[in-house]
Design an enzyme around this catalytic site. Structure first.
Site, PDB file in Angstrom:
ATOM      1  N   ALA A  77     -23.332  -1.042   8.729  1.00 46.45           N
ATOM      2  CA  ALA A  77     -22.239  -2.014   8.878  1.00 46.45           C
ATOM      3  C   ALA A  77     -22.552  -3.340   8.193  1.00 46.45           C
ATOM      4  CB  ALA A  77     -21.945  -2.255  10.361  1.00 46.45           C
ATOM      5  N   ARG A  95     -35.525 -12.428   6.114  1.00 44.76           N
ATOM      6  CA  ARG A  95     -36.425 -13.542   6.430  1.00 44.76           C
ATOM      7  C   ARG A  95     -35.604 -14.729   6.925  1.00 44.76           C
ATOM      8  NH1 ARG A  95     -41.314 -15.059   2.370  1.00 44.76           N
ATOM      9  NH2 ARG A  95     -42.302 -16.687   3.560  1.00 44.76           N
ATOM     10  N   GLY A 142     -34.030  -1.883   1.878  1.00 46.13           N
ATOM     11  CA  GLY A 142     -34.329  -3.056   2.702  1.00 46.13           C
ATOM     12  C   GLY A 142     -35.658  -3.685   2.327  1.00 46.13           C
ATOM     13  N   HIS A 192     -40.744  -5.005  -6.027  1.00 47.65           N
ATOM     14  CA  HIS A 192     -39.391  -5.583  -6.075  1.00 47.65           C
ATOM     15  C   HIS A 192     -39.482  -6.984  -5.476  1.00 47.65           C
ATOM     16  CE1 HIS A 192     -35.197  -6.365  -5.850  1.00 47.65           C
ATOM     17  NE2 HIS A 192     -35.178  -6.361  -4.539  1.00 47.65           N
ATOM     18  N   ILE A 252     -24.544  -4.712   2.304  1.00 42.57           N
ATOM     19  CA  ILE A 252     -24.841  -3.688   1.292  1.00 42.57           C
ATOM     20  C   ILE A 252     -24.205  -2.364   1.708  1.00 42.57           C
ATOM     21  CG2 ILE A 252     -26.657  -2.369   0.120  1.00 42.57           C
ATOM     22  CD1 ILE A 252     -28.482  -4.835   0.413  1.00 42.57           C
ATOM     23  N   GLY A 295     -28.403   0.426   8.466  1.00 46.05           N
ATOM     24  CA  GLY A 295     -27.763  -0.869   8.195  1.00 46.05           C
ATOM     25  C   GLY A 295     -26.347  -0.662   7.688  1.00 46.05           C
TER      26      GLY A 295
END
EC number: 1.1.1.37
Length: 328
Positions: A14, A95, A133, A190, A17, A12
């Site tokens: 790009a 989501r 993620g 989490h 985060i 991920g």
């Protein structure tokens, strides 16, 4: 003698985060100011994402970081994870509107099964994996179960954002410096069910629980504020908490790699059955880190309120695990 570069894979890369994370890794904030890094950057193999990744790499080039010994763009985890010493699995499917949690678990299950298999096949046998993620605990559980040839202990999930959020709220409540807070724990998933526990916490040797001495604040203000902080930031900013998540990932990996000097931190780790948490459940626990290894803080007393909160977050995690059992 200059150190040999280590390989850091980031998925991920790009994304929001990723953008907040990569420059800090390349500057030495994660692994130390004397440790060169090679960044192995993974994005989905579509043209737009790969083009965006190239743009991020151009900016990394333009920083002329002395510790950035190389970087590569990838669209396939089998090449991105090759010989990786560290892997930060940031990319996941968020989501969408109207998406059921089961659907989200299934989509991410497929991503993290593939990534776990790729790590199993090509990463360093000592690779340290951090899943950022969401749903982070369950994604880490899937990746771990998909990599049977790698040690279970190499797979972790990020609870450090919850830990840092909790520390910040305690500092604000007590009027003390956040750096002086020690022995804070976040148990569980989490998610809003996590249990931030300051019963053992101290500030310069003084008990935080005695300083605050307000169970109503703990149950009705502190825990909901920490648990729902991500949603509050989306509401305020219109975007998710990317910079604070990246900061927590840096903290987690730095402490794991370089040690905590005896201080407690929170990591999502596979349980060995302690504190009544079933084996292999990816659960937030208090740990200390030394020589590149984490060690669970054992023997803490669990009172009735804490047990109730731990049971609640465990129940949620077991539901998630059941939802992905068919993928493993």
């Amino acid at each position: 003698m200059s150190k040999k570069p280590v390989r850091v894979a980031v998925t991920g890369a790009a994304g929001q985060i990723g953008y907040a994370l990569l420059f800090r890794i390349a500057s030495g904030e994660m692994l130390g100011k004397d440790q060169p890094v090679i960044l192995q950057l993974l994005e989905i193999p579509d043209e737009k994402a790969q083009k965006a990744l190239k743009g991020v790499m151009m900016e990394l080039d333009d920083c002329a970081f002395p510790l950035l010994a190389g970087m590569e763009a990838h669209g396939d985890p089998m090449t991105a994870f090759k010989d990786a010493d560290y892997a930060l699995l940031v990319g996941s499917r968020p989501r969408g509107p109207g998406m059921e949690r089961a659907e989200l678990l299934a989509v991410n299950g497929a991503i993290f099964t593939a990534q776990g298999k790729a790590l199993n096949a090509v990463a360093s046998r000592n690779v340290k994996v951090l899943v950022v993620g969401n749903p982070a605990n369950t994604n880490a559980y899937i990746a771990m179960k998909s990599a049977p040839d790698l040690p279970r202990k190499n797979f972790t999930a990020m609870l450090r954002l919850d830990h840092n959020r909790a520390a910040s709220q305690i500092a604000a409540k007590t009027g003390k410096a956040v750096a002086d807070i020690e022995k804070l724990v976040v148990w569980g998933n989490h998610s809003p069910t996590m249990y931030a526990d300051y019963r053992f916490a101290t500030i310069k040797g003084e008990s935080v629980a005695k300083m605050i001495n307000d169970q109503e604040w703990n149950a009705n203000t502190f825990l909901p504020t920490v648990g729902k902080r991500g949603a509050a930031i989306i509401e305020a900013r219109g975007l998710s908490s990317a910079a604070s998540a990246a900061n927590a990932a840096i903290d987690h990996m730095r402490d794991w790699a370089l040690g905590t000097n005896g201080k407690w931190v929170t990591m999502g780790i596979p349980s060995d059955g302690q504190y009544g948490i079933p084996k292999d459940t990816m659960f937030g626990f208090p740990v200390t880190c030394e020589n590149g290894e984490y060690k669970l803080v054992e023997g803490l007393e669990i009172d009735a309120f804490s047990q109730e909160r731990i049971n609640k977050t465990l129940e949620e995690l077991q539901g998630e695990q059941a939802g992905v059992a068919h993928l493993i």
